[in-house]
Design a protein around this motif. Structure first.
Motif, PDB file in Angstrom:
ATOM      1  N   PRO A  51       0.828  -1.212   0.000  1.00 29.12           N
ATOM      2  CA  PRO A  51       0.000   0.000   0.000  1.00 29.12           C
ATOM      3  C   PRO A  51       0.857   1.254   0.000  1.00 29.12           C
ATOM      4  O   PRO A  51       1.754   1.412   0.824  1.00 29.12           O
ATOM      5  CB  PRO A  51      -0.808  -0.120   1.295  1.00 29.12           C
ATOM      6  CG  PRO A  51       0.025  -0.981   2.183  1.00 29.12           C
ATOM      7  CD  PRO A  51       0.759  -1.931   1.281  1.00 29.12           C
ATOM      8  N   LEU A  52       0.585   2.182  -0.934  1.00 30.11           N
ATOM      9  CA  LEU A  52       1.345   3.428  -1.017  1.00 30.11           C
ATOM     10  C   LEU A  52       0.520   4.447  -1.788  1.00 30.11           C
ATOM     11  O   LEU A  52       0.050   4.176  -2.888  1.00 30.11           O
ATOM     12  CB  LEU A  52       2.684   3.201  -1.730  1.00 30.11           C
ATOM     13  CG  LEU A  52       3.603   4.419  -1.846  1.00 30.11           C
ATOM     14  CD1 LEU A  52       4.109   4.856  -0.479  1.00 30.11           C
ATOM     15  CD2 LEU A  52       4.773   4.118  -2.778  1.00 30.11           C
ATOM     16  N   SER A  53       0.370   5.630  -1.197  1.00 27.43           N
ATOM     17  CA  SER A  53      -0.312   6.724  -1.867  1.00 27.43           C
ATOM     18  C   SER A  53       0.732   7.742  -2.315  1.00 27.43           C
ATOM     19  O   SER A  53       1.629   8.104  -1.543  1.00 27.43           O
ATOM     20  CB  SER A  53      -1.312   7.388  -0.921  1.00 27.43           C
ATOM     21  OG  SER A  53      -1.947   8.472  -1.558  1.00 27.43           O
ATOM     22  N   ILE A  54       0.623   8.206  -3.566  1.00 23.99           N
ATOM     23  CA  ILE A  54       1.596   9.132  -4.135  1.00 23.99           C
ATOM     24  C   ILE A  54       0.894  10.442  -4.464  1.00 23.99           C
ATOM     25  O   ILE A  54      -0.094  10.453  -5.212  1.00 23.99           O
ATOM     26  CB  ILE A  54       2.245   8.546  -5.403  1.00 23.99           C
ATOM     27  CG1 ILE A  54       2.919   7.202  -5.084  1.00 23.99           C
ATOM     28  CG2 ILE A  54       3.258   9.528  -5.995  1.00 23.99           C
ATOM     29  CD1 ILE A  54       3.392   6.452  -6.310  1.00 23.99           C
ATOM     30  N   ILE A  55       1.395  11.531  -3.892  1.00 26.35           N
ATOM     31  CA  ILE A  55       0.834  12.855  -4.119  1.00 26.35           C
ATOM     32  C   ILE A  55       1.902  13.739  -4.759  1.00 26.35           C
ATOM     33  O   ILE A  55       3.013  13.845  -4.234  1.00 26.35           O
ATOM     34  CB  ILE A  55       0.354  13.495  -2.803  1.00 26.35           C
ATOM     35  CG1 ILE A  55      -0.701  12.613  -2.133  1.00 26.35           C
ATOM     36  CG2 ILE A  55      -0.191  14.897  -3.051  1.00 26.35           C
ATOM     37  CD1 ILE A  55      -1.112  13.089  -0.746  1.00 26.35           C
ATOM     38  N   VAL A  56       1.582  14.332  -5.883  1.00 24.04           N
ATOM     39  CA  VAL A  56       2.493  15.249  -6.566  1.00 24.04           C
ATOM     40  C   VAL A  56       2.121  16.677  -6.193  1.00 24.04           C
ATOM     41  O   VAL A  56       0.936  17.032  -6.158  1.00 24.04           O
ATOM     42  CB  VAL A  56       2.422  15.058  -8.093  1.00 24.04           C
ATOM     43  CG1 VAL A  56       3.069  16.233  -8.817  1.00 24.04           C
ATOM     44  CG2 VAL A  56       3.094  13.761  -8.484  1.00 24.04           C
ATOM     45  N   MET A  57       3.137  17.496  -5.899  1.00 24.58           N
ATOM     46  CA  MET A  57       2.871  18.919  -5.676  1.00 24.58           C
ATOM     47  C   MET A  57       3.719  19.733  -6.649  1.00 24.58           C
ATOM     48  O   MET A  57       4.865  19.393  -6.954  1.00 24.58           O
ATOM     49  CB  MET A  57       3.157  19.328  -4.232  1.00 24.58           C
ATOM     50  CG  MET A  57       4.544  19.097  -3.722  1.00 24.58           C
ATOM     51  SD  MET A  57       4.679  19.641  -1.984  1.00 24.58           S
ATOM     52  CE  MET A  57       6.413  19.215  -1.676  1.00 24.58           C
ATOM     53  N   ASP A  89      -2.801  11.706  -6.544  1.00 22.15           N
ATOM     54  CA  ASP A  89      -3.384  13.013  -6.264  1.00 22.15           C
ATOM     55  C   ASP A  89      -2.390  14.100  -6.666  1.00 22.15           C
ATOM     56  O   ASP A  89      -1.200  13.836  -6.893  1.00 22.15           O
ATOM     57  CB  ASP A  89      -3.726  13.127  -4.775  1.00 22.15           C
ATOM     58  CG  ASP A  89      -4.874  14.093  -4.506  1.00 22.15           C
ATOM     59  OD1 ASP A  89      -5.222  14.865  -5.424  1.00 22.15           O
ATOM     60  OD2 ASP A  89      -5.396  14.058  -3.381  1.00 22.15           O
ATOM     61  N   PHE A  90      -2.871  15.346  -6.737  1.00 22.50           N
ATOM     62  CA  PHE A  90      -2.080  16.488  -7.185  1.00 22.50           C
ATOM     63  C   PHE A  90      -2.443  17.670  -6.297  1.00 22.50           C
ATOM     64  O   PHE A  90      -3.640  17.897  -6.035  1.00 22.50           O
ATOM     65  CB  PHE A  90      -2.418  16.801  -8.648  1.00 22.50           C
ATOM     66  CG  PHE A  90      -1.456  17.733  -9.326  1.00 22.50           C
ATOM     67  CD1 PHE A  90      -0.452  17.260 -10.151  1.00 22.50           C
ATOM     68  CD2 PHE A  90      -1.574  19.108  -9.145  1.00 22.50           C
ATOM     69  CE1 PHE A  90       0.425  18.129 -10.788  1.00 22.50           C
ATOM     70  CE2 PHE A  90      -0.702  19.984  -9.777  1.00 22.50           C
ATOM     71  CZ  PHE A  90       0.303  19.497 -10.601  1.00 22.50           C
ATOM     72  N   ILE A  91      -1.426  18.407  -5.830  1.00 22.94           N
ATOM     73  CA  ILE A  91      -1.672  19.515  -4.921  1.00 22.94           C
ATOM     74  C   ILE A  91      -0.739  20.672  -5.249  1.00 22.94           C
ATOM     75  O   ILE A  91       0.375  20.459  -5.758  1.00 22.94           O
ATOM     76  CB  ILE A  91      -1.485  19.064  -3.451  1.00 22.94           C
ATOM     77  CG1 ILE A  91      -2.048  20.090  -2.476  1.00 22.94           C
ATOM     78  CG2 ILE A  91      -0.034  18.747  -3.146  1.00 22.94           C
ATOM     79  CD1 ILE A  91      -2.137  19.577  -1.039  1.00 22.94           C
ATOM     80  N   ASP A  92      -1.214  21.888  -4.993  1.00 22.49           N
ATOM     81  CA  ASP A  92      -0.389  23.069  -5.246  1.00 22.49           C
ATOM     82  C   ASP A  92       0.792  23.122  -4.286  1.00 22.49           C
ATOM     83  O   ASP A  92       0.742  22.597  -3.166  1.00 22.49           O
ATOM     84  CB  ASP A  92      -1.219  24.343  -5.084  1.00 22.49           C
ATOM     85  CG  ASP A  92      -2.249  24.509  -6.200  1.00 22.49           C
ATOM     86  OD1 ASP A  92      -1.974  24.043  -7.318  1.00 22.49           O
ATOM     87  OD2 ASP A  92      -3.325  25.087  -5.937  1.00 22.49           O
ATOM     88  N   LYS A  93       1.851  23.813  -4.734  1.00 20.66           N
ATOM     89  CA  LYS A  93       3.034  24.029  -3.896  1.00 20.66           C
ATOM     90  C   LYS A  93       3.250  25.525  -3.716  1.00 20.66           C
ATOM     91  O   LYS A  93       3.304  26.243  -4.719  1.00 20.66           O
ATOM     92  CB  LYS A  93       4.264  23.379  -4.538  1.00 20.66           C
ATOM     93  CG  LYS A  93       5.516  23.470  -3.667  1.00 20.66           C
ATOM     94  CD  LYS A  93       6.682  22.710  -4.258  1.00 20.66           C
ATOM     95  CE  LYS A  93       7.288  23.464  -5.435  1.00 20.66           C
ATOM     96  NZ  LYS A  93       8.583  22.847  -5.870  1.00 20.66           N
ATOM     97  N   PRO A  94       3.394  25.991  -2.472  1.00 15.09           N
ATOM     98  CA  PRO A  94       3.260  25.219  -1.226  1.00 15.09           C
ATOM     99  C   PRO A  94       1.800  24.933  -0.926  1.00 15.09           C
ATOM    100  O   PRO A  94       0.927  25.740  -1.234  1.00 15.09           O
ATOM    101  CB  PRO A  94       3.869  26.154  -0.181  1.00 15.09           C
ATOM    102  CG  PRO A  94       3.627  27.518  -0.720  1.00 15.09           C
ATOM    103  CD  PRO A  94       3.744  27.395  -2.215  1.00 15.09           C
ATOM    104  N   PRO A  95       1.511  23.789  -0.313  1.00 10.84           N
ATOM    105  CA  PRO A  95       0.112  23.434  -0.067  1.00 10.84           C
ATOM    106  C   PRO A  95      -0.453  24.199   1.118  1.00 10.84           C
ATOM    107  O   PRO A  95       0.275  24.583   2.044  1.00 10.84           O
ATOM    108  CB  PRO A  95       0.191  21.936   0.229  1.00 10.84           C
ATOM    109  CG  PRO A  95       1.558  21.748   0.808  1.00 10.84           C
ATOM    110  CD  PRO A  95       2.444  22.724   0.110  1.00 10.84           C
ATOM    111  N   GLY A  96      -1.764  24.386   1.114  1.00  6.89           N
ATOM    112  CA  GLY A  96      -2.442  24.913   2.282  1.00  6.89           C
ATOM    113  C   GLY A  96      -2.621  23.820   3.313  1.00  6.89           C
ATOM    114  O   GLY A  96      -2.789  22.643   2.974  1.00  6.89           O
ATOM    115  N   ALA A  97      -2.590  24.194   4.586  1.00  2.00           N
ATOM    116  CA  ALA A  97      -2.626  23.194   5.662  1.00  2.00           C
ATOM    117  C   ALA A  97      -3.905  22.374   5.634  1.00  2.00           C
ATOM    118  O   ALA A  97      -3.874  21.139   5.752  1.00  2.00           O
ATOM    119  CB  ALA A  97      -2.463  23.886   7.009  1.00  2.00           C
ATOM    120  N   GLU A  98      -5.059  23.021   5.488  1.00  5.43           N
ATOM    121  CA  GLU A  98      -6.326  22.288   5.519  1.00  5.43           C
ATOM    122  C   GLU A  98      -6.451  21.340   4.336  1.00  5.43           C
ATOM    123  O   GLU A  98      -6.904  20.201   4.481  1.00  5.43           O
ATOM    124  CB  GLU A  98      -7.493  23.278   5.540  1.00  5.43           C
ATOM    125  CG  GLU A  98      -7.639  24.036   6.851  1.00  5.43           C
ATOM    126  CD  GLU A  98      -8.912  24.859   6.900  1.00  5.43           C
ATOM    127  OE1 GLU A  98      -9.756  24.701   5.976  1.00  5.43           O
ATOM    128  OE2 GLU A  98      -9.068  25.651   7.832  1.00  5.43           O
TER     129      GLU A  98
END
Length: 298
Positions: free
Chosen positions: A76-82, A101-110
């Motif tokens: 099991p492994l989840s990979i998130i790109v920022m 998943d994909f997230i902005d950099k720098p990410p917001g805490a929530e």
């Protein structure tokens, strides 16, 4: 959850770690993507990888792809790109390269915490599916397919680092136990024997009343000694029957892996030794290498 973060900026690493560690997550941070991949490879407890696209020496997409291959090997492994550049092309390439998943950099805490909660749900589901796919439902041991896979991995390591031995065992006169006491007692006998070997190396149920244990780092003589201890413990078992406790014994065949041998060859020789143990009187251990027979009084 154990999380690995990869980014070329130590500032970003510190910021993201600062969001995660107060929530109880274990964080390992890397600026070098090759070092991060090696760490994830060697630490199966890592459940999430958060990586920027702009990393070196492995590019972010290459890191995603390599990490996804690890996850496909029953892990099991989840990979998130920022990334600081969010567009349809980057998103598509990341997902196609194995990211979840994909997230902005720098990410917001929530947002980061929400995505990690989703990652935890995903890896929990993956863990359960892996468990169901690899586990024998009656005994909780590895099933035949998973056992052979783990044994091949152990043989690969033994080629570089040392010894590997195997034993195959089954319950003597098991058909008689089923016929005379019923299948419920037979199942109880199988579970009782499986409990004896569950903590011994790589243990699996091959089918019916037959089990196998592979022992990384153990020589033939060490495997023989363990096999005889298990044989004696099996003879001491008492399985609850309808009228009185049911006694049983086990026969065991032992073999040692040698350079250039296949896993199938290692197990085949143990199986031949088991057959010799059965035909020469049962309740005994036979070694495929030395034809050593340990009698029932040994």
């Amino acid at each position: 959850m154990h999380i690995v973060i990869v980014d070329s900026s130590r500032v970003i690493l510190k910021v993201v770690a600062g969001m995660l560690e107060p929530r109880g997550h274990i964080v390992s941070a890397f600026t070098d993507s090759a070092e991060a991949l090696a760490y994830v490879t060697d630490n199966p407890r890592v459940r999430a990888l958060i990586t920027s696209l702009e990393v070196r020496p492995l590019a972010g997409l290459e890191l995603c792809w390599s990490a996804r291959l690890l996850a496909e090997a029953s892990r099991p492994l989840s990979i998130i790109v920022m990334s600081s550049v969010r567009n349809a092309r980057n998103l598509a390439e990341a997902l196609d390269s194995g990211a979840d998943d994909f997230i902005d950099k720098p990410p917001g805490a929530e947002e980061l915490q929400a995505r990690l909660r989703a990652a935890e749900r995903l890896t929990s589901l993956q863990s359960e599916l892996i468990r169901l796919a690899e586990t024998d439902p009656l005994t909780g041991l590895l099933n035949r397919r998973a056992f052979l896979q783990r044994t091949r991995e152990a043989a690969e390591r033994a080629r570089s680092f040392g010894q590997l031995s195997a034993m195959i065992l089954d319950i003597d006169h098991f058909k008689r136990i089923n016929d005379e006491h019923g299948h419920d007692v037979g199942d109880a006998a199988i579970k009782a024997v499986s409990a004896l070997i569950a903590e011994e190396g790589i243990a699996g149920r091959l089918g019916g009343e037959e089990f196998a244990v592979v022992l990384p780092g153990k020589s033939l003589s060490e495997a023989e000694a363990l096999a005889n201890r298990l044989r004696l413990k099996a003879a001491d078992l008492r399985v609850r029957g309808a009228r009185a406790p049911v006694r049983l014994t086990c026969s065991l065949g032992v073999s040692e892996w040698s350079e250039g041998e296949t896993v199938e060859g290692l197990l085949k020789r143990a199986d031949i030794a088991l057959y010799e143990a059965k035909t020469s009187g049962r309740n005994r251990v036979v070694s495929a290498m030395t034809d050593l027979v340990l009698s029932r009084t040994g």
